[in-house]
Scaffold this active site. Structure first.
Site, short mmCIF file in Angstrom:
data_model
loop_
_atom_site.label_atom_id
_atom_site.label_comp_id
_atom_site.label_asym_id
_atom_site.label_seq_id
_atom_site.Cartn_x
_atom_site.Cartn_y
_atom_site.Cartn_z
N ASP A 1 37.25 -61.32 -7.97
CA ASP A 1 37.78 -62.18 -6.92
C ASP A 1 38.73 -63.23 -7.48
O ASP A 1 38.52 -63.77 -8.56
CB ASP A 1 36.61 -62.86 -6.21
CG ASP A 1 37.05 -63.76 -5.08
OD1 ASP A 1 37.61 -63.24 -4.10
OD2 ASP A 1 36.82 -64.98 -5.18
N GLU B 1 41.68 -58.68 -7.62
CA GLU B 1 42.32 -59.26 -6.45
C GLU B 1 43.30 -60.31 -6.97
O GLU B 1 42.92 -61.45 -7.25
CB GLU B 1 41.30 -59.91 -5.51
CG GLU B 1 41.94 -60.38 -4.22
CD GLU B 1 41.36 -61.67 -3.67
OE1 GLU B 1 41.66 -61.99 -2.51
OE2 GLU B 1 40.63 -62.36 -4.40
#
Length: 712
Positions: free
Chosen positions: A399, A452
């Site tokens: 993330d 990401e």
């Protein structure tokens, strides 16, 4: 032997000494083989050491609840019998007679930041240690003055369970006999300036159900049944295999289901829909459900909201048995300030960077790891390996990588400090990501590390040997943003914005991309994917089928957030379930059927995935009278026939001459406008023929897509 100084005895009795084993336990008294036994038993009336050979050695009260006695002969195991006024005798083992459970090599590797199985030595471990069964506790806290283990086993009074410092390593250790699985505990840490603070174990492998915050002693007896899956994974590469990912938030997919209860319905559903993988939003322990798991406090503990660690193992094992891969979100980019967890763990910055210009995320109100500190880097690298090793996950989606890469991320001038070369890159975070990826791929062949990453940082999926970050895949956030803006436009005006749809082809092969329509695109006022589609209900459904056909045909792997496969109407919220009632409506059931057919067609065509990241396997398709509402391209694979993807983003049927790359017959393998999916039935009677030059007359349905396979 000179008796210990009273001030030392006071500190040991209070559980505030860094080396209680130097006083308590059994120690040589004289050169002639006499040994001294000391134990802490405050308020006892009498205390006796009972040795394995039957010897009973009465102990005398020395000072402050510490008792002492002498015994001849070789040291051996003993228990302590204490009597109290108006109560029965208590017989217990003594933690302080036991040797350390960590070795010098472990401590060296921890100090170097190179212990790749850190979870085996830190945290709480049920074990047979010598002749005793119990739990060993070990924690890294280099600035602590003293540490106690407190829990339900000692009434949350840790004075009798002070840990010993293992020297310059910063590690503290204690073996406590009789403590077993299910025990709740924390560490009580004496800091330099804040006094005693209570902390959950950073390496705990289980935790209480929030809002409770204690760590829980656990042990696994799970027997995996996925050996064939792991062997097949190790012999292949995700880059050259189909990857169609169903992203879900376990708590709101079907509310009320735990890990085990979710196994059957999730396997059945994902199998029926044809997805190759599931991706779970973070399952590491987190205190606030509304963070969706992205503010982690227990990096090594699966959230107890859905069951124990073995229950999660069961769910993953079941998915593997059904041929479904498992990806999990992993959040090394920040951690919350909750006082019971990592923040200021031993009284000051430890896991977080001490400079607030590098150690705080102002956007999220969270803290940033000190990626340059050996032990912190080791904590995170080992955590990635832990999920692969202990839970057999097939990939980690990392993330918010951009927030880690840049020192000026979400900061104004003057609020950040350049790196040693004057640049904005966080060199320590870059090295951490490179180490994590290189170590994970070396240790677990065939897994996927997925970034990401929302900027144009170069080489995210380039190998670390070439200076890249070493990820296997990168989320294509540019494609996501452009395509969602384009698809939300009225079809009447799309022809003026063709670049929003086609710009991604310019850079499609610069990285190994995943095309994500994730949870982030269906929250915070954005609505659902269905509600972004313009037009009436029929047009929205047609737009959904068209967009997903384009997405699945586009170079790259695919990810779709739960609910979008059947046209979820409402914006997603973690506090409620999906709009499953929509499947009572035939139109939404038809959309769900279409997504299943889309996945089946995708998996059956190697052209759409075997050379996903090879620009030589992709060509745009043109024609003598080109229409900017049409996106058409051809894909080729390692074997099998090429596939043409033809998408009409206008609201009317189109009859075009297209230059297909090979002369002969091209069969329809997918028509998003088929009546069985709720479409209008416009098509080409199952195939189109090209002339010798490869030109064909093709009818494209309104708001529709065709997939054509070359048949020769």
């Amino acid at each position: 032997m000179t008796p210990p100084d009273p001030s030392l005895l006071d500190a040991v009795a209070a559980g505030s000494h860094h080396a209680p084993h130097d006083v308590l336990g059994i120690h040589p008294a004289t050169a002639d083989g006499t040994w001294i036994v000391r134990t802490r038993r405050p308020l006892a009336q009498s205390v006796t050491a009972v040795f394995g050979d039957g010897r009973r050695v009465p102990l005398a009260h020395l000072h402050g609840g510490i008792w002492e006695g002498e015994t001849p002969g070789e040291p051996q195991a003993y228990q302590v019998v204490a009597t109290y006024p108006d109560g029965p005798a208590h017989t217990t083992d003594d933690p302080y007679r036991h040797t350390p459970t960590l070795g010098e090599l472990d401590l060296h590797l921890i100090g170097e930041g190179r212990h790749e199985r850190l979870w085996d030595v830190l945290g709480a471990h049920v074990r047979l240690h010598g002749d005793a069964e119990g739990t060993s506790f070990a924690v890294w806290a280099p600035h602590a003055r003293a540490i106690r283990v407190v829990g339900d086993f000692n009434g949350w009074d840790g004075a009798g369970h002070a840990m010993r410092s293992m020297g310059g390593s910063g590690v503290w250790e204690l073996f406590i006999p009789g403590v077993g699985v299910g025990t709740t505990y924390k560490y009580q840490i004496l800091t330099e300036h804040d006094g005693w603070v209570m902390k959950a174990d950073p390496m705990a492998r289980a935790a209480e159900v929030p809002p409770a915050t204690a760590s829980v002693v656990t042990a696994s007896d799970y027997v995996w049944g996925d050996d064939d899956w792991i062997a097949d994974r190790a012999s292949s590469q995700p880059l050259t295999r189909p990857m169609s990912v169903y992203e879900l938030h376990l708590g709101s997919w079907r509310p009320g289901l735990g890990y085990r209860e979710a196994a059957d319905p999730l396997v059945e559903y994902v199998t029926a829909q044809g997805f190759t993988h599931v991706e779970f939003m973070p399952l590491a322990e987190h205190p606030f459900g509304g963070s969706w798991g992205y503010q982690v406090t227990g990096y090594y503990a699966p959230t107890s909201r859905f069951g124990g660690p073995d229950d999660l193992r069961y769910l993953i094992d079941r998915l593997h048995a059904a041929g479904i891969g498992v990806i999990m979100d992993w959040v090394p980019g920040h951690f919350p300030r909750d006082s019971f967890a990592l923040a200021r763990f031993d009284g000051g910055p430890l896991y977080e960077h001490p400079d607030p210009r590098r150690g705080e995320h102002r956007d999220w109100g969270t803290l940033i790891f000190d990626y340059g500190r050996n032990e912190v880097r080791n904590f995170l690298v080992a955590n990635a390996l832990y999920w692969f090793d202990q839970f057999h996950v097939d990939g980690l989606r990392v993330d918010a990588v951009a927030s880690m890469l840049y020192l000026d991320y979400s900061r104004e001038p003057g609020e950040w400090e350049p790196n040693e070369f004057g640049g904005r890159e966080n060199l320590e975070a870059i090295r951490f990501l490179q180490e994590t990826n290189a170590t994970a791929y070396k240790t677990f062949p065939g897994i996927a590390m997925i970034a990401e990453e929302s900027t144009s940082y170069p080489g995210v999926t380039a190998p670390t040997s070439a200076g890249g970050l070493g990820f296997g895949f990168k989320w294509n956030m540019g494609w996501m943003n452009d395509s969602l803006v384009y698809i939300s436009r009225d079809p009447m005006y799309r022809s003026h914005h063709e670049a929003e749809l086609t710009f991604s082809f310019v850079y499609a092969f610069s990285e190994n991309f995943v095309l994500p329509i994730s949870h982030d695109e269906v929250v915070h006022g954005k609505g659902s994917l269905f509600t972004r589609m313009p037009g009436d209900h029929w047009q929205k459904l047609a737009g959904m089928r068209l967009f997903l056909s384009y997405m699945w045909g586009h170079p790259g792997k695919q990810l779709l957030f739960m609910g979008q496969e059947f046209g979820q109407l409402s914006e997603w919220s973690e506090s409620r379930g999906l709009d499953w009632w929509l499947l009572d409506q035939p139109t939404h059931r038809e959309l769900q059927d279409f997504v299943a057919a889309l996945n089946r067609a995708y998996r059956a065509e190697p052209a759409l995935w075997s050379r996903d990241h090879d620009g030589a396997a992709f060509d745009r398709i043109g024609g003598p009278a080109w229409n900017p509402d049409v996106s058409a391209f051809v894909r080729r694979g390692d074997d099998g026939a090429p596939v043409a993807i033809l998408c009409n983003f206008s609201g009317a049927p189109l009859h075009l001459e297209l230059d297909l790359p090979s002369a002969g017959r091209w069969d329809e393998v997918l028509n998003s406008d088929a009546t069985v999916y709720g479409g209008s039935g416009v098509g080409n009677f199952g195939s189109v023929e090209t002339d010798a030059a490869g030109r064909a007359n093709v009818t494209l349905p309104p708001l529709g897509a065709l997939w054509l396979r070359y048949a020769g």
